[in-house]
Design a protein around this motif. Structure first.
Motif, PDB file in Angstrom:
ATOM      1  N   LYS A 121     -14.535   1.795  -3.610  1.00  0.00           N
ATOM      2  CA  LYS A 121     -13.781   1.238  -2.787  1.00  0.00           C
ATOM      3  C   LYS A 121     -14.622  -0.072  -3.992  1.00  0.00           C
ATOM      4  O   LYS A 121     -14.687  -1.474  -4.496  1.00  0.00           O
ATOM      5  CB  LYS A 121     -14.150   0.250  -2.029  1.00  0.00           C
ATOM      6  CG  LYS A 121     -12.787  -0.811  -1.721  1.00  0.00           C
ATOM      7  CD  LYS A 121     -12.649  -1.315  -0.001  1.00  0.00           C
ATOM      8  CE  LYS A 121     -11.101  -1.979   0.150  1.00  0.00           C
ATOM      9  NZ  LYS A 121      -9.713  -1.568  -0.506  1.00  0.00           N
ATOM     10  N   LEU A 130     -11.134   4.354  -2.463  1.00  0.00           N
ATOM     11  CA  LEU A 130      -9.370   4.047  -2.839  1.00  0.00           C
ATOM     12  C   LEU A 130      -8.419   4.821  -1.327  1.00  0.00           C
ATOM     13  O   LEU A 130      -7.107   4.207  -1.974  1.00  0.00           O
ATOM     14  CB  LEU A 130      -9.570   4.206  -4.264  1.00  0.00           C
ATOM     15  CG  LEU A 130     -10.165   3.638  -4.956  1.00  0.00           C
ATOM     16  CD1 LEU A 130     -10.394   4.000  -6.944  1.00  0.00           C
ATOM     17  CD2 LEU A 130      -9.372   2.100  -5.531  1.00  0.00           C
ATOM     18  N   ALA A 150      -3.347   4.740  -6.304  1.00  0.00           N
ATOM     19  CA  ALA A 150      -3.999   5.520  -5.165  1.00  0.00           C
ATOM     20  C   ALA A 150      -4.643   6.315  -5.734  1.00  0.00           C
ATOM     21  O   ALA A 150      -5.608   6.840  -5.782  1.00  0.00           O
ATOM     22  CB  ALA A 150      -3.756   4.978  -3.991  1.00  0.00           C
ATOM     23  N   ARG A 180       0.852  -1.338   0.064  1.00  0.00           N
ATOM     24  CA  ARG A 180      -0.461  -0.022  -0.175  1.00  0.00           C
ATOM     25  C   ARG A 180       0.674   1.169   0.285  1.00  0.00           C
ATOM     26  O   ARG A 180       0.660   1.978  -0.816  1.00  0.00           O
ATOM     27  CB  ARG A 180      -0.892   0.408   1.144  1.00  0.00           C
ATOM     28  CG  ARG A 180      -1.980  -1.187   1.434  1.00  0.00           C
ATOM     29  CD  ARG A 180      -3.010  -0.740   2.497  1.00  0.00           C
ATOM     30  NE  ARG A 180      -3.209  -1.405   2.993  1.00  0.00           N
ATOM     31  CZ  ARG A 180      -4.281  -1.458   3.916  1.00  0.00           C
ATOM     32  NH1 ARG A 180      -5.018  -0.565   4.256  1.00  0.00           N
ATOM     33  NH2 ARG A 180      -5.228  -2.916   4.891  1.00  0.00           N
ATOM     34  N   TYR A 199      -5.467   2.621   0.213  1.00  0.00           N
ATOM     35  CA  TYR A 199      -5.900   1.229  -0.096  1.00  0.00           C
ATOM     36  C   TYR A 199      -6.758   0.946   1.354  1.00  0.00           C
ATOM     37  O   TYR A 199      -6.495   0.279   1.440  1.00  0.00           O
ATOM     38  CB  TYR A 199      -5.679   0.579  -1.068  1.00  0.00           C
ATOM     39  CG  TYR A 199      -5.493   0.958  -2.574  1.00  0.00           C
ATOM     40  CD1 TYR A 199      -5.815   1.413  -3.887  1.00  0.00           C
ATOM     41  CD2 TYR A 199      -3.672   0.431  -2.738  1.00  0.00           C
ATOM     42  CE1 TYR A 199      -6.027   1.158  -4.551  1.00  0.00           C
ATOM     43  CE2 TYR A 199      -3.174   1.146  -4.661  1.00  0.00           C
ATOM     44  CZ  TYR A 199      -5.020   1.097  -5.218  1.00  0.00           C
ATOM     45  OH  TYR A 199      -3.798   1.589  -6.799  1.00  0.00           O
TER      46      TYR A 199
END
Length: 199
Positions: free
Chosen positions: A94, A189, A45, A38, A183
């Motif tokens: 998401k 997101l 992202a 991440r 994320y």
């Protein structure tokens, strides 16, 4: 006797590997594999989330936020301890049916210092709690967990992957910081938390 000594050595070694991180522990020694990814992919992202929100007719709100929602706005400088007004913006959906842009009013947050610098979101239905680690010249690293609803205690980081949260803490102006959380496990997101010291 030799067997007993071996067992004692094994027990000491096992204890050493399960101790909580010390004040000198780097984030790379603590981060979970999922959160390492991440953190690495934060910019992807950010741009994906912005693309979704812009496509859903939120370009004016995004432009209004200025540096807060510009991926490369970090100017460097650690965040000091103190009480903050923290405003959460969720970008990108998401899953289908979720909103592509949600801006919440300011909540209360605190950064204080024990053995390590610690961030706590004090109000709201989703409250981030965790530690801030030194990062690079532009940013610091936040590793923490999410406290939900009326829960009174946070999970230990790394215990429940659905509650783990990872992000970058960046100064983006005079007395203005943000936490970029790529994320997250719920809803969006990207979550961006604006941090402005309380007067």
């Amino acid at each position: 006797m030799r067997i007993l000594a071996s067992l004692l050595l094994l027990a000491v070694t096992s204890c050493a590997t399960t101790q909580a991180p010390s004040a000198t522990t780097g984030w790379q020694e603590v981060v979970t594999p999922e959160d390492r990814i991440r953190l690495r992919d934060w910019r992807t992202a950010f741009t994906r989330a912005l693309d979704q929100a812009n496509a859903a007719n939120h370009a004016a709100e995004i432009a209004n936020e200025g540096a807060l929602l510009e991926p490369d706005a970090a100017v460097g400088g650690p965040i000091p301890n103190g009480d903050y007004r923290c405003r959460v913006i969720k970008l990108g959906a998401k899953s289908q049916g979720m909103l592509e842009y949600v801006a919440y009013p300011a909540f209360r947050c605190r950064i204080d210092q024990g053995k390590m610098q610690r961030f706590t979101k004090l109000t709201g239905s989703q409250r981030h709690v965790g530690k801030i680690y030194p990062g690079d010249q532009l940013r610091e690293v936040f590793l923490g967990t999410l406290v939900l609803g009326d829960e009174t205690r946070a999970y230990q980081y790394g215990r429940d992957r659905d509650r783990d949260v990872a992000g970058w803490v960046e100064r983006i102006g005079d007395n203005r910081w943000r936490m970029v959380l790529p994320y997250p496990n719920y809803e969006s997101l990207l979550d961006v938390i604006e941090l402005v010291p309380e007067q």
